[in-house]
Design a protein around this motif. Structure first.
Motif, short mmCIF file in Angstrom:
data_model
loop_
_atom_site.label_atom_id
_atom_site.label_comp_id
_atom_site.label_asym_id
_atom_site.label_seq_id
_atom_site.Cartn_x
_atom_site.Cartn_y
_atom_site.Cartn_z
N UNK A 1 15.76 48.69 67.58
CA UNK A 1 16.93 47.87 67.72
C UNK A 1 17.06 46.91 68.61
N UNK A 2 16.93 47.31 69.86
CA UNK A 2 16.90 46.24 71.16
C UNK A 2 16.33 46.74 72.31
N UNK A 3 15.94 45.64 73.04
CA UNK A 3 15.29 45.89 74.41
C UNK A 3 15.87 45.16 75.49
N UNK B 1 23.36 39.00 66.86
CA UNK B 1 24.49 38.54 66.84
C UNK B 1 25.63 39.65 66.51
N UNK B 2 25.21 40.79 66.38
CA UNK B 2 26.27 42.08 66.55
C UNK B 2 26.29 43.11 67.38
N UNK B 3 25.13 43.15 67.81
CA UNK B 3 25.09 44.25 69.07
C UNK B 3 24.75 43.50 70.36
N UNK B 4 24.89 44.20 71.30
CA UNK B 4 24.56 43.80 72.67
C UNK B 4 24.01 44.68 73.55
N UNK C 1 28.07 47.90 69.71
CA UNK C 1 27.82 47.49 68.43
C UNK C 1 29.18 46.92 67.83
N UNK C 2 29.06 46.00 67.24
CA UNK C 2 30.44 45.15 66.76
C UNK C 2 30.04 44.80 65.28
#
Length: 121
Positions: A48-50, A65-68, A82-83
């Motif tokens: 998902x993300x790093x 663009x939706x998660x940070x 999470x948006x």
């Protein structure tokens, strides 16, 4: 023994938001990388993300663009905001940290226990 404790999952309606946390259970020397993965029933685990120790951030295309992703080094904690959540975001979310438990140790990977996120009306 280092443990990662996750929290923040739950049930949310489509379009809603959640914030996941992942905290290391004890004082550690340093955290190099923090990552989030997710796994839905019957599907392969998805990256998902790093966020790296120097602040480099990357996202999977499905969440861009939706998660940070962020981190609080003083608290040995990572976050995933999470948006605009969609039903297809429903999964168990797992955090992974590459860290040095003590000065001079090699980087070791640790995983959280997972937290369930369900997006449904």
């Amino acid at each position: 023994q280092v443990q990662l404790v996750e929290s923040g999952g739950g049930l949310v309606q489509p379009g809603g938001s959640l914030r996941l946390s992942c905290a290391a259970s004890k004082n550690i020397f340093s955290i190099e990388n923090m990552e989030w993965y997710r796994q839905a029933p019957g599907k392969q685990r998805e990256w998902v993300a790093l966020i790296t120790s120097d602040g480099t951030i990357k996202y999977g295309s499905s969440v861009q663009g939706r998660f940070a992703i962020s981190r609080e080094n003083a608290q040995n904690t990572g976050y995933l905001e999470m948006n605009s959540l969609k039903p297809e975001d429903t999964a168990e979310y797992l955090c992974k940290m590459g860290l040095r438990p003590y000065r001079g140790s090699n980087i070791r990977n640790y995983w959280g226990q997972g937290t369930q996120v369900t997006v449904s009306s």
